[in-house]
Design a protein around this motif. Structure first.
Motif, mmCIF file in Angstrom:
data_model
loop_
_atom_site.group_PDB
_atom_site.id
_atom_site.type_symbol
_atom_site.label_atom_id
_atom_site.label_comp_id
_atom_site.label_asym_id
_atom_site.label_seq_id
_atom_site.Cartn_x
_atom_site.Cartn_y
_atom_site.Cartn_z
ATOM 1 N N ASN A 65 136.018 1.384 21.192
ATOM 2 C CA ASN A 65 135.941 2.703 20.559
ATOM 3 C C ASN A 65 135.474 2.509 19.128
ATOM 4 O OD1 ASN A 65 136.147 5.421 20.059
ATOM 5 N ND2 ASN A 65 138.361 5.392 19.699
ATOM 6 N N THR A 67 134.978 4.786 15.413
ATOM 7 C CA THR A 67 135.200 6.046 14.704
ATOM 8 C C THR A 67 134.026 6.349 13.788
ATOM 9 O OG1 THR A 67 136.314 4.959 12.851
ATOM 10 C CG2 THR A 67 137.674 5.610 14.754
ATOM 11 N N GLN A 68 133.971 7.573 13.279
ATOM 12 C CA GLN A 68 132.909 7.978 12.372
ATOM 13 C C GLN A 68 132.966 7.150 11.090
ATOM 14 O OE1 GLN A 68 130.388 9.957 12.902
ATOM 15 N NE2 GLN A 68 131.053 10.596 14.942
ATOM 16 N N GLU A 69 134.170 6.856 10.631
ATOM 17 C CA GLU A 69 134.329 6.050 9.419
ATOM 18 C C GLU A 69 133.784 4.641 9.624
ATOM 19 O OE1 GLU A 69 135.014 4.921 5.661
ATOM 20 O OE2 GLU A 69 135.181 6.983 6.441
ATOM 21 N N GLU A 70 134.060 4.049 10.789
ATOM 22 C CA GLU A 70 133.548 2.712 11.088
ATOM 23 C C GLU A 70 132.023 2.723 11.210
ATOM 24 O OE1 GLU A 70 137.338 0.796 13.542
ATOM 25 O OE2 GLU A 70 135.867 2.036 14.588
ATOM 26 N N VAL A 209 134.684 9.115 23.862
ATOM 27 C CA VAL A 209 134.972 7.808 23.270
ATOM 28 C C VAL A 209 133.654 7.040 23.187
ATOM 29 C CG1 VAL A 209 136.220 5.633 23.518
ATOM 30 C CG2 VAL A 209 137.317 7.774 24.211
ATOM 31 N N ASN A 237 138.536 -3.916 18.368
ATOM 32 C CA ASN A 237 137.735 -3.065 19.251
ATOM 33 C C ASN A 237 136.364 -3.669 19.566
ATOM 34 O OD1 ASN A 237 139.577 -1.014 19.690
ATOM 35 N ND2 ASN A 237 139.008 0.078 17.816
#
Length: 773
Positions: A65, A67-70, A209, A237
């Motif tokens: 997965n 995230t937008q931040e990652e 996801v 991840n």
């Protein structure tokens, strides 16, 4: 000059058999080269255009997965130009037919939005829109007879969802689509893919996801540093990173292109070399046989330059016509047939043949070489006074030959054997060219048959000796430890872990596969001495081809980088494994765990009886494949080579026939006076025929003997060159293939000699024995 053109026209008609041989050699040589070049280069150009038009990523990152931040953090990494994300979901075709789970067709569902970086190519229907439709793999649709606007029912995450097919597509990430390394041939009936709107799948599943990231990178970026930076962002991840060079849907067709290219270069080079030698010898002898006519032209006042230009046109016109015809027909006659065979394995739109500038250079080289040979022969004939030239070339003096130094042997020989040996000694160039023709024919036929034998032998060894399981069950996830524990005590199963790794030795780096093998009897490894070896409890085995690529020997220490770690692991190469596939490291479970890794099986090897029990304990996405079907798949892949092999064999046979017939015809022309003399002296037709056959057989047998070691050396080199990085072929030649090559070569020689010997009956005795007036 008009009179010389008339003379050339009459000569072309009179000496048609010899000129047609030159024409055919030029035509076949160029036709073969351009036909195969049009295949691999056309495939390469079509592939590059397809990737450019659809904006194929430079690298892929797989994650549980993100995230937008990652994503923002990854995009900020130096060297990344653009970034995109998507979700990949496994799905199964919802069918009313009663099938085993492993036989139900599956689809890989990809999400996409209007701003997605990578595009697909629409084959039928409309382009992508943010709606409720589905864009389906056109090959899968064709296999299931599905059309645009049909309804497709899929099972995704235990949900049955019906989609309307909005379009049929080809996606650049699925040029070569197999679901695992166990499949080498795409199965469009069982496996496919589709694209669904991101917003629609989000609405259906109540969330999304993102598990795949695609990247556009700067050139010359340090990918090791990039990979490490991405791992630092994603942490636990992170699942893996692969670049274009090692991305299987890109790597597989490019390996095939390189393979066909090497086959083309190796075979065509030998063929063209033999063709050029034959053309040059033919044209030189044609001119030498017209010495009396050259002398007549000089006596009539024609300048040397005019005569030279006249004869140079013989070589120029005939070879230029043959070469140009081969250049025209090659890409339009041979290439489409060969490309059609490749299209079964690779989904490349707008696949068409193209040739490089090299093809035009080949035409120029063949034409210039022949013309130059003709000019040299004419220049030699222009030497001396007209009266001397008109007499023609003097017969070669009968020098003492080696056998005459052995009086007992020489005296015991019959007249016809002495005549044959003396004739061979007087015409060394003709004899050598005859041997070269036999050697060339034998080498090319053995290379073509041997390449096919080598591939078949490697495939049979892989799925008959190296692997002896009945079924291979590929695990869909690593979260099946409980089910695997229940099987761990079964003697009829063997666990295997297969992962991609980077291998390092000195300054060399290669991508390969690491195979970690648990206890069992389904995997059998031989070393380079042909001895079966037990997997060591410490250290690893390294495959032969990978060892050659890295420059590694037994006892060396190599390094490898695995997805689980952030640093290179050093390990000793205990032995070299001579196996076709996989290319990389083979380790035992004990050795692997001693290196600090956990053993996480990716497949179970088992027999026919255990398969149903294993599948019942695993999830519904688990697939199994039989060893027989793997072998059948590999053999089906070989079908794409069969047309090339058949073409090469046909070209080799034709080369041998043309060379031998041409040399035989020249020999007959030169011996015309001798044959006529023999007939006047009272020799029967059968005796004269035996003279011709005997000399031909001597040349053929000597050439055949010389060809045997050369053929095997060439085959070994040929096979090593055309083997791809992921799969190694070992040179092999079946006894029947050797017999076929021998029968064809010797049969052609005898047949040509017999046909030409019959021409003795038609000799005009008065003209043949007439002296120069």
């Amino acid at each position: 000059m008009i009179y010389l053109f008339r003379k050339m026209r009459r000569d072309l008609v009179k000496l048609f058999p010899q000129f047609i041989a030159v024409f055919l050699m030029a035509f076949i040589g160029v036709l073969l080269y351009t036909g195969v070049e049009g295949t691999w280069y056309g495939m390469s150009q079509s592939l590059d255009k397809y990737f450019d038009s659809t904006n194929l990523p430079d690298a892929w990152v797989y994650t549980k997965n993100v995230t937008q931040e990652e994503l923002k953090q990854i995009k900020a990494i130096k060297g990344i130009q653009d970034i995109d994300k998507s979700m990949i979901l496994p799905a199964q075709l919802n069918t009313e037919e009663d099938r085993k789970i492993s036989d139900i067709p599956d689809l890989k569902v990809m999400t996409m939005n209007s701003e997605s970086m990578t595009k697909f190519q629409v084959i039928q229907g409309k382009g992508f829109e943010e709606d409720t439709g589905i864009w389906l793999d056109s090959d899968f649709a064709k296999a299931h007879n599905l059309k645009v606007n049909d309804t497709l029912s899929l099972k995704i995450n235990q949900l049955t969802i019906k989609f309307k097919i909005s379009g049929l597509i080809l996606h650049p990430e699925y040029v070569y689509y197999t679901t695992s390394n166990d499949e080498v041939m795409p199965n469009h009936f069982n496996h496919g893919y589709c694209v669904v709107s991101e917003s629609y799948i989000n609405k259906l599943l109540g969330g999304i996801v993102y598990n795949k990231i695609t990247l556009k990178l700067d050139k010359n970026i340090d990918e090791n540093s990039l990979k490490q930076s991405i791992q630092d962002v994603l942490k636990k991840n992170y699942l893996g990173y692969v670049n274009q060079e090692n991305f299987q849907p890109v790597k597989a067709p490019k390996n095939k292109i390189a393979q066909v290219r090497m086959i083309s270069i190796m075979f065509s080079s030998v063929f063209l070399l033999l063709a050029l030698l034959t053309i040059q010898t033919t044209m030189r002898r044609l001119v030498e046989n017209q010495r009396s006519q050259i002398g007549t032209l000089k006596a009539l006042g024609f300048h040397d330059a005019t005569i030279m230009l006249h004869y140079s046109l013989y070589g120029l016109i005939v070879t230029l016509m043959g070469s140009v015809l081969g250049l025209i027909l090659g890409p339009y006659l041979l290439s489409p047939i060969l490309l059609a065979a490749q299209s079964k394995s690779y989904s490349i739109p707008d696949l068409k043949s193209e040739i490089m500038v090299v093809s035009y250079i080949v035409v120029c080289v063949v034409t210039i070489s022949c013309t130059f040979a003709t000019v040299l022969a004419t220049r030699k004939g222009l030497k001396g006074m007209p009266a001397e030239t008109m007499r023609g070339s003097a017969p070669k003096s009968g020098k003492k030959i080696l056998l005459e130094g052995l009086p007992k042997i020489w005296r015991s020989m019959s007249f016809d054997w002495k005549w044959s040996f003396r004739d061979i000694a007087r015409n060394k160039i003709r004899t050598i060219m005859g041997m070269i023709g036999v050697i060339g024919c034998m080498v090319l036929i053995i290379a073509s048959l041997g390449l096919q034998d080598s591939a078949n032998s490697a495939n049979s060894y892989l799925y008959g000796t190296e692997y002896t399981y009945d079924k291979k069950v590929s695990l869909s996830s690593n979260d099946q430890s409980d089910a695997l524990n229940d099987l761990s005590d079964e003697v009829a199963v063997q666990f295997v872990q297969e992962n991609n790794v980077e291998l390092f030795f000195n300054d060399n780096k290669k991508m390969g596969v690491i195979s970690v093998v648990d206890k069992g009897s389904y995997v059998n490894i031989e070393n380079t001495n042909g001895e079966f070896v037990k997997l060591p409890s410490e250290g690893v085995l390294l495959s032969h081809k990978m060892a050659a690529k890295l420059g590694v020997h037994k006892g060396d220490e190599i390094e490898f980088n695995h997805n689980e770690q952030k640093y290179n692991i050093k390990v000793t190469v205990v032995d070299i494994a001579k196996i076709p596939s996989p290319q990389g490291i083979i380790a035992s479970r004990d050795s692997w765990t001693k290196l600090g890794f956990s053993f996480t099986p990716t497949a179970i090897l088992t027999n026919e009886e255990m398969e149903p029990e294993i599948l019942s304990k695993l999830d519904e996405n688990t697939k199994s494949i039989s060893r027989d079907s793997q072998l059948a798949s590999v053999e089906e892949l070989m079908d794409s080579f069969k047309m090339i092999f058949a073409m090469l064999i046909a070209a080799a046979v034709l080369l041998g026939v043309v060379i031998l017939y041409n040399l035989g015809l020249l020999s007959y022309t030169e011996r015309l006076r001798e044959y006529a003399t023999l007939r006047v002296l009272g020799f029967y037709q059968k005796e004269i025929t035996l003279f011709a056959l005997r000399e031909s057989m001597l040349t053929t047998i000597v050439g055949w003997i010389i060809a045997i070691p050369i053929s095997f050396m060439f085959l070994k080199f040929y096979v090593s060159v055309v083997s791809v990085d992921a799969f190694e072929w070992f040179s092999a030649l079946k006894p029947m293939s050797f017999i076929i090559a021998t029968v064809i070569t010797i049969g052609c020689s005898i047949s040509v000699s017999f046909i030409l010997s019959q021409k003795v009956k038609k000799i005009n005795m008065i003209e043949a024995l007439k002296s120069v007036e």
